[in-house]
Design a protein around this motif. Structure first.
Motif, PDB file in Angstrom:
ATOM      1  N   ASP A  90       0.863  -1.176   0.000  1.00 45.87           N
ATOM      2  CA  ASP A  90       0.000   0.000   0.000  1.00 45.87           C
ATOM      3  C   ASP A  90       0.905   1.232   0.000  1.00 45.87           C
ATOM      4  O   ASP A  90       1.628   1.481   0.981  1.00 45.87           O
ATOM      5  CB  ASP A  90      -0.898   0.007   1.238  1.00 45.87           C
ATOM      6  CG  ASP A  90      -1.974   1.079   1.171  1.00 45.87           C
ATOM      7  OD1 ASP A  90      -1.639   2.238   0.841  1.00 45.87           O
ATOM      8  OD2 ASP A  90      -3.134   0.761   1.469  1.00 45.87           O
ATOM      9  N   PRO A  91       0.889   2.053  -1.085  1.00 47.45           N
ATOM     10  CA  PRO A  91       1.823   3.179  -1.167  1.00 47.45           C
ATOM     11  C   PRO A  91       1.535   4.288  -0.150  1.00 47.45           C
ATOM     12  O   PRO A  91       2.420   5.076   0.180  1.00 47.45           O
ATOM     13  CB  PRO A  91       1.612   3.696  -2.598  1.00 47.45           C
ATOM     14  CG  PRO A  91       0.233   3.256  -2.961  1.00 47.45           C
ATOM     15  CD  PRO A  91       0.019   1.951  -2.264  1.00 47.45           C
ATOM     16  N   ILE A  92       0.300   4.351   0.353  1.00 44.67           N
ATOM     17  CA  ILE A  92      -0.055   5.398   1.316  1.00 44.67           C
ATOM     18  C   ILE A  92       0.298   4.968   2.736  1.00 44.67           C
ATOM     19  O   ILE A  92       0.984   5.674   3.468  1.00 44.67           O
ATOM     20  CB  ILE A  92      -1.548   5.750   1.206  1.00 44.67           C
ATOM     21  CG1 ILE A  92      -1.860   6.288  -0.204  1.00 44.67           C
ATOM     22  CG2 ILE A  92      -1.935   6.781   2.270  1.00 44.67           C
ATOM     23  CD1 ILE A  92      -3.331   6.581  -0.428  1.00 44.67           C
ATOM     24  N   LEU A  93      -0.135   3.781   3.095  1.00 48.99           N
ATOM     25  CA  LEU A  93       0.128   3.287   4.448  1.00 48.99           C
ATOM     26  C   LEU A  93       1.535   2.709   4.586  1.00 48.99           C
ATOM     27  O   LEU A  93       1.997   2.480   5.707  1.00 48.99           O
ATOM     28  CB  LEU A  93      -0.903   2.220   4.829  1.00 48.99           C
ATOM     29  CG  LEU A  93      -2.364   2.672   4.833  1.00 48.99           C
ATOM     30  CD1 LEU A  93      -3.280   1.506   5.177  1.00 48.99           C
ATOM     31  CD2 LEU A  93      -2.568   3.816   5.820  1.00 48.99           C
ATOM     32  N   ARG A  94       2.188   2.468   3.442  1.00 48.90           N
ATOM     33  CA  ARG A  94       3.552   1.913   3.417  1.00 48.90           C
ATOM     34  C   ARG A  94       3.652   0.582   4.177  1.00 48.90           C
ATOM     35  O   ARG A  94       4.584   0.349   4.929  1.00 48.90           O
ATOM     36  CB  ARG A  94       4.551   2.928   3.984  1.00 48.90           C
ATOM     37  CG  ARG A  94       4.689   4.191   3.151  1.00 48.90           C
ATOM     38  CD  ARG A  94       5.750   5.103   3.704  1.00 48.90           C
ATOM     39  NE  ARG A  94       5.935   6.266   2.850  1.00 48.90           N
ATOM     40  CZ  ARG A  94       6.732   6.301   1.776  1.00 48.90           C
ATOM     41  NH1 ARG A  94       7.416   5.226   1.440  1.00 48.90           N
ATOM     42  NH2 ARG A  94       6.846   7.410   1.059  1.00 48.90           N
ATOM     43  N   ARG A  95       2.668  -0.232   3.957  1.00 45.38           N
ATOM     44  CA  ARG A  95       2.740  -1.583   4.515  1.00 45.38           C
ATOM     45  C   ARG A  95       2.038  -2.541   3.553  1.00 45.38           C
ATOM     46  O   ARG A  95       1.235  -2.135   2.705  1.00 45.38           O
ATOM     47  CB  ARG A  95       2.099  -1.646   5.900  1.00 45.38           C
ATOM     48  CG  ARG A  95       0.632  -1.278   5.975  1.00 45.38           C
ATOM     49  CD  ARG A  95       0.152  -1.287   7.422  1.00 45.38           C
ATOM     50  NE  ARG A  95      -1.239  -0.895   7.544  1.00 45.38           N
ATOM     51  CZ  ARG A  95      -2.269  -1.731   7.453  1.00 45.38           C
ATOM     52  NH1 ARG A  95      -2.050  -3.018   7.220  1.00 45.38           N
ATOM     53  NH2 ARG A  95      -3.502  -1.290   7.611  1.00 45.38           N
ATOM     54  N   THR A  96       2.358  -3.810   3.722  1.00 48.49           N
ATOM     55  CA  THR A  96       1.843  -4.837   2.815  1.00 48.49           C
ATOM     56  C   THR A  96       0.500  -5.351   3.319  1.00 48.49           C
ATOM     57  O   THR A  96       0.314  -5.595   4.509  1.00 48.49           O
ATOM     58  CB  THR A  96       2.842  -6.002   2.720  1.00 48.49           C
ATOM     59  OG1 THR A  96       4.076  -5.515   2.213  1.00 48.49           O
ATOM     60  CG2 THR A  96       2.324  -7.088   1.798  1.00 48.49           C
ATOM     61  N   ARG A  97      -0.409  -5.519   2.412  1.00 47.46           N
ATOM     62  CA  ARG A  97      -1.677  -6.156   2.744  1.00 47.46           C
ATOM     63  C   ARG A  97      -1.869  -7.390   1.853  1.00 47.46           C
ATOM     64  O   ARG A  97      -1.392  -7.422   0.717  1.00 47.46           O
ATOM     65  CB  ARG A  97      -2.852  -5.202   2.577  1.00 47.46           C
ATOM     66  CG  ARG A  97      -3.086  -4.689   1.171  1.00 47.46           C
ATOM     67  CD  ARG A  97      -4.190  -3.642   1.154  1.00 47.46           C
ATOM     68  NE  ARG A  97      -4.501  -3.162  -0.184  1.00 47.46           N
ATOM     69  CZ  ARG A  97      -5.455  -3.690  -0.954  1.00 47.46           C
ATOM     70  NH1 ARG A  97      -6.186  -4.710  -0.514  1.00 47.46           N
ATOM     71  NH2 ARG A  97      -5.694  -3.196  -2.155  1.00 47.46           N
ATOM     72  N   GLU A  98      -2.538  -8.385   2.392  1.00 48.99           N
ATOM     73  CA  GLU A  98      -2.740  -9.647   1.671  1.00 48.99           C
ATOM     74  C   GLU A  98      -4.224  -9.856   1.416  1.00 48.99           C
ATOM     75  O   GLU A  98      -5.066  -9.559   2.273  1.00 48.99           O
ATOM     76  CB  GLU A  98      -2.165 -10.831   2.455  1.00 48.99           C
ATOM     77  CG  GLU A  98      -2.242 -12.148   1.694  1.00 48.99           C
ATOM     78  CD  GLU A  98      -1.444 -13.255   2.338  1.00 48.99           C
ATOM     79  OE1 GLU A  98      -1.404 -14.370   1.775  1.00 48.99           O
ATOM     80  OE2 GLU A  98      -0.845 -13.009   3.405  1.00 48.99           O
ATOM     81  N   PHE A  99      -4.544 -10.365   0.227  1.00 54.04           N
ATOM     82  CA  PHE A  99      -5.929 -10.622  -0.132  1.00 54.04           C
ATOM     83  C   PHE A  99      -5.976 -11.777  -1.127  1.00 54.04           C
ATOM     84  O   PHE A  99      -4.945 -12.231  -1.638  1.00 54.04           O
ATOM     85  CB  PHE A  99      -6.582  -9.371  -0.736  1.00 54.04           C
ATOM     86  CG  PHE A  99      -5.849  -8.816  -1.920  1.00 54.04           C
ATOM     87  CD1 PHE A  99      -6.170  -9.210  -3.215  1.00 54.04           C
ATOM     88  CD2 PHE A  99      -4.823  -7.883  -1.745  1.00 54.04           C
ATOM     89  CE1 PHE A  99      -5.497  -8.683  -4.315  1.00 54.04           C
ATOM     90  CE2 PHE A  99      -4.144  -7.356  -2.843  1.00 54.04           C
ATOM     91  CZ  PHE A  99      -4.481  -7.760  -4.120  1.00 54.04           C
ATOM     92  N   GLN A 100      -7.165 -12.247  -1.400  1.00 57.23           N
ATOM     93  CA  GLN A 100      -7.358 -13.337  -2.359  1.00 57.23           C
ATOM     94  C   GLN A 100      -8.233 -12.866  -3.507  1.00 57.23           C
ATOM     95  O   GLN A 100      -9.087 -11.989  -3.347  1.00 57.23           O
ATOM     96  CB  GLN A 100      -8.010 -14.552  -1.692  1.00 57.23           C
ATOM     97  CG  GLN A 100      -7.104 -15.292  -0.711  1.00 57.23           C
ATOM     98  CD  GLN A 100      -7.753 -16.564  -0.202  1.00 57.23           C
ATOM     99  OE1 GLN A 100      -8.968 -16.731  -0.238  1.00 57.23           O
ATOM    100  NE2 GLN A 100      -6.924 -17.484   0.296  1.00 57.23           N
ATOM    101  N   ARG A 101      -7.984 -13.443  -4.681  1.00 53.76           N
ATOM    102  CA  ARG A 101      -8.780 -13.146  -5.859  1.00 53.76           C
ATOM    103  C   ARG A 101      -9.099 -14.447  -6.593  1.00 53.76           C
ATOM    104  O   ARG A 101      -8.263 -15.345  -6.673  1.00 53.76           O
ATOM    105  CB  ARG A 101      -8.032 -12.214  -6.809  1.00 53.76           C
ATOM    106  CG  ARG A 101      -7.893 -10.792  -6.317  1.00 53.76           C
ATOM    107  CD  ARG A 101      -9.218 -10.043  -6.394  1.00 53.76           C
ATOM    108  NE  ARG A 101      -9.069  -8.639  -6.034  1.00 53.76           N
ATOM    109  CZ  ARG A 101      -9.201  -8.149  -4.827  1.00 53.76           C
ATOM    110  NH1 ARG A 101      -9.474  -8.963  -3.817  1.00 53.76           N
ATOM    111  NH2 ARG A 101      -9.055  -6.868  -4.598  1.00 53.76           N
ATOM    112  N   GLN A 102     -10.306 -14.532  -7.115  1.00 54.37           N
ATOM    113  CA  GLN A 102     -10.679 -15.665  -7.952  1.00 54.37           C
ATOM    114  C   GLN A 102     -10.585 -15.250  -9.411  1.00 54.37           C
ATOM    115  O   GLN A 102     -11.058 -14.166  -9.792  1.00 54.37           O
ATOM    116  CB  GLN A 102     -12.093 -16.149  -7.632  1.00 54.37           C
ATOM    117  CG  GLN A 102     -12.194 -16.873  -6.294  1.00 54.37           C
ATOM    118  CD  GLN A 102     -13.521 -17.573  -6.119  1.00 54.37           C
ATOM    119  OE1 GLN A 102     -14.550 -17.109  -6.607  1.00 54.37           O
ATOM    120  NE2 GLN A 102     -13.503 -18.706  -5.425  1.00 54.37           N
ATOM    121  N   CYS A 103      -9.970 -16.100 -10.225  1.00 58.20           N
ATOM    122  CA  CYS A 103      -9.750 -15.797 -11.640  1.00 58.20           C
ATOM    123  C   CYS A 103     -10.327 -16.928 -12.485  1.00 58.20           C
ATOM    124  O   CYS A 103      -9.990 -18.103 -12.265  1.00 58.20           O
ATOM    125  CB  CYS A 103      -8.267 -15.651 -11.948  1.00 58.20           C
ATOM    126  SG  CYS A 103      -7.371 -14.492 -10.896  1.00 58.20           S
TER     127      CYS A 103
END
Length: 528
Positions: A402-415
């Motif tokens: 996250d360029p604003i919070l300067r920390r990594t976030r994890e999520f899932q996506r279905q493709c």
């Protein structure tokens, strides 16, 4: 381990009885234990002193094989050591191993056939002349035989048969796929004993094929199966999910998916089964290749993963299998560090109008898992994508900074995957009738040879016309190959399955909306 310790180990083996070890010769050549080199570089038998381990005395070209047998010998020593303190007649581990392998060979040999490629002469004798042999394995009691794509040549030009139990059977190729190097033949009227297949888990939390696992292979080198027998070999697995190093890179196995074994195989063994000690097929031999710089050959087998088994089922039905396309360019030859505990695959580029873009993936994202399985390399990711079915849904776990919070976030996506184009010098082969509507056939937009089209992407969801029969209703309406169809009877056609469902219910005149051309009316009163 010092040389002196190895010498003591060998001496221990010889003292415990070289006869029992030599009896394993048909399955592994373990008679190397009571044999050593002479000063002139030859071989002579001895049971009174251990073989010298000075590799300088080994004849040129034999050092790799000698070292391999040394490792097997030390394994046997370890097994024998577990029986220390018992009488010689009570020491049976080697006999037990030999008996187990013999039982596997006897039980599974009826499922192995010799594949014959040739041509029937046009003279009065009408004899079948064979000019290439390989191996196949019966996967169904109804005469379905699995083998390698590279063994079948051109099914439209050649004829095929199988030898089994000293009998010749005519055979036909149902379907063949170059991407997975697999093909299925059918022998009418034959009822071969079918092999039992075990699904292999690669790179999972509980893999069932591991380095060092004992395996047995069956094959047809030198046309031996014509005599009613098959050739057997045994060894251990050197690793799973190996890459196949080839010049053309025309198969999915350039990304992995192979089981490598040190079982000594010969030419024409391709297509034979790789068996575990339960007698179940965990792989099909596909490559016996001498790597540059090494004298020993590398024997590989295609792992029977769930996706490979899906391909086999499609080939049995006579259909050409289709493979998934996500639409990303990963960072090559590197593993991205997602965080201090996680590795993954970094995305360099997301292609427009692809499943990856539809799922919201971005350049710079790090994919850490696919369908819940951690990714160990770029090749691992590409292999899993490359064997997934077109139209299937995959779940990817993604880490993004996250360029604003300067920390990594994890999520899932279905493709929802579309279809990849498989580039190979020989096309896939199938006998099942492909869906054709009023003289035209369609496919996924992504199944295109020209990559430059993917870099631009389609202007909207659509299917691509792949062929049009001359003088058909579609041809007369002006439809041509490479046209992009966005709608049929005002309904969107984003993929071939949707197009087929709409077309099957279309009667009378039908309206196609072709990208950049507008509406085209195709006359007709039936669905086909």
């Amino acid at each position: 381990m010092t040389i002196e310790f190895r010498r003591r180990c060998y001496s221990s083996v010889i003292r415990r009885g070289a006869t029992g070890i030599a009896s394993a010769l048909p399955f592994g050549g373990l008679s190397i234990l009571p044999i050593h080199t002479t000063a002139k570089g030859g071989w002579r038998s001895s049971v009174s002193e251990p073989p010298a381990l000075n590799f300088e005395s080994v004849p040129a070209g034999r050092k790799p094989h000698y070292r391999a047998l040394t490792r097997i010998a030390l394994f046997v020593v370890a097994v024998l050591s577990s029986t220390a303190g018992t009488n010689a007649q009570d020491e049976s581990p080697i006999a037990q191993i030999e008996s187990a392998i013999q039982q596997i060979v006897e039980r599974t040999s009826p499922s192995v056939v010799a594949i014959v490629r040739g041509r029937t002469s046009e003279n009065e004798s009408s004899e079948f002349t064979a000019y290439e042999y390989g191996t196949g394995v019966a996967i169904d009691e109804q005469g379905f035989v699995l083998t390698n794509f590279h063994l079948i040549g051109d099914p439209a030009e050649d004829e095929f048969g199988v030898w089994h139990d000293r009998r010749f059977y005519p055979a036909k190729v149902l379907a063949a796929d170059p991407w997975t190097d697999l093909a299925v033949l059918q022998v009418d009227g034959a009822k071969f004993a079918s092999i039992e297949i075990e699904t292999v888990e690669l790179n999972s939390n509980a893999p069932n094929v591991r380095p060092g696992q004992v395996v047995v292979t069956l094959g047809n080198p030198y046309q031996i199966a014509r005599t009613g027998q098959v050739a057997s070999a045994w060894g251990t697995t050197n690793g799973a999910s190996r890459l196949l190093i080839t010049q053309d890179g025309g198969t999915v196995f350039k990304y992995g998916g192979l089981i490598q074994t040190d079982a000594r195989l010969r030419l024409s063994s391709s297509g034979g089964p790789l068996l575990n000690l339960d007698g179940k097929m965990v792989g099909i031999v596909t490559s016996i290749k001498a790597f540059e710089g090494f004298e020993a050959q590398s024997s590989c087998a295609i792992a029977m993963t769930k996706d490979i088994r899906r391909v086999i089922d499609e080939l049995k039905s006579g259909h050409e299998p289709e493979f998934g396309f996500l639409g990303i360019d990963p960072e090559p030859n590197a593993v991205a560090i997602a965080d201090e505990n996680t590795i993954g695959v970094k995305i360099n580029q997301v292609l427009p109008k692809t499943p990856a873009q539809s799922a919201g993936l971005l350049a710079g994202d790090i994919v850490t898992r696919m369908d819940g399985v951690s990714l160990t390399s770029v090749e691992d990711f590409l292999f899993r994508l490359g064997t997934s079915a077109a139209g299937s849904t995959i779940t990817v776990s993604v880490q993004r900074m996250d360029p604003i919070l300067r920390r990594t976030r994890e999520f899932q996506r279905q493709c929802v995957l579309t279809k990849r184009f498989v580039a190979h010098q020989r096309a896939a082969y199938s006998t099942a009738e492909k869906f054709k509507w009023r003289g035209m056939q369609v496919d996924y937009f992504s199944a295109v040879r020209d990559r430059s089209e993917l870099l631009v992407g389609p202007p909207q969801p659509c299917v691509r016309v792949t062929s049009v029969d001359k003088d058909s209703a579609a041809w007369m309406a002006g439809v041509r190959a490479s046209d992009l169809v966005a709608e049929l009877n005002s309904q969107p056609t984003a993929d071939p399955a949707t197009f087929e469902n709409i077309a099957m219910n279309a009667t009378g005149d039908a309206a196609l909306r072709i990208v950049d051309r507008g509406e085209v009316i195709i006359a007709g009163s039936a669905a086909h």
